[in-house]
Enzyme design. Structure first.
Site, PDB file in Angstrom:
ATOM      1  N   GLY A   9      16.980 -43.582   1.392  1.00  0.00           N
ATOM      2  CA  GLY A   9      17.678 -45.104   1.654  1.00  0.00           C
ATOM      3  C   GLY A   9      19.011 -45.508   2.503  1.00  0.00           C
ATOM      4  O   GLY A   9      20.158 -44.197   2.104  1.00  0.00           O
ATOM      5  N   CYS A  10      19.564 -46.512   1.444  1.00  0.00           N
ATOM      6  CA  CYS A  10      21.258 -46.591   2.494  1.00  0.00           C
ATOM      7  C   CYS A  10      21.866 -45.227   1.461  1.00  0.00           C
ATOM      8  O   CYS A  10      21.277 -45.435  -0.096  1.00  0.00           O
ATOM      9  CB  CYS A  10      21.413 -47.992   2.036  1.00  0.00           C
ATOM     10  SG  CYS A  10      23.669 -47.580   2.549  1.00  0.00           S
TER      11      CYS A  10
END
Length: 156
Positions: A9-10
């Site tokens: 993810g981020c």
């Protein structure tokens, strides 16, 4: 010194989390797995380059094992979500392990097989295990992003 590269993810929260582990010497946010050389964040956000947001970790295998990094990785995100984490969606947010050696490939796949057998997650794990490609370091404002802003966590 050894390397490990993960997409979960981020990359802001992922980077901050791995920095806290004893035996981790350095962590850099960047992009990997796409078809464009030297991509920018803006390029990657188009979802057209094929890159994932990743962290490249330099670690001392005498102080922390690759398996321990995998345990942290799978604890940081939901590896059953395809091309998304939380509110972030797109292939750049995919769950991916870029392995740097045949041993890392074997260990990562065995780790996923064990998590699956233990039914650790309610849905199938979709984490990709693929050979490391060129790591492109993200722009400087992404490095130590949470630390620079005095934030403790991201939404991961």
């Amino acid at each position: 010194m050894a390397k490990a590269t993960f997409g979960a993810g981020c990359f802001w929260g992922v980077e901050a989390s791995f920095r806290q582990l004893h035996g981790v010497q350095d962590v850099a946010a960047g992009y990997e797995g796409g078809k464009l050389d030297n991509p920018t964040y803006r390029d990657v956000c188009t979802d057209l380059t094929g890159h994932a947001e990743v962290v490249e970790i330099d670690f001392n295998p005498d102080e922390i094992r690759f398996e321990q990094l995998l345990e942290a990785f799978f604890g940081l995100h939901d590896p059953t979500q395809l091309n998304r984490q939380g509110p972030d969606w797109g292939t750049q947010y995919r769950s991916v392990i870029f392995y740097h050696s045949p041993e890392q490939q074997t260990v990562a796949q065995a780790f996923i097989d064990r998590l699956t057998a233990e039914k650790r997650f309610p849905r199938p794990i979709v984490t990709q295990v693929v050979p490391a490609a060129t790591f492109w370091r993200a722009e400087e404002y992404h490095q130590r992003y949470l630390e620079k802003r005095g934030l403790a966590t991201c939404h991961i």
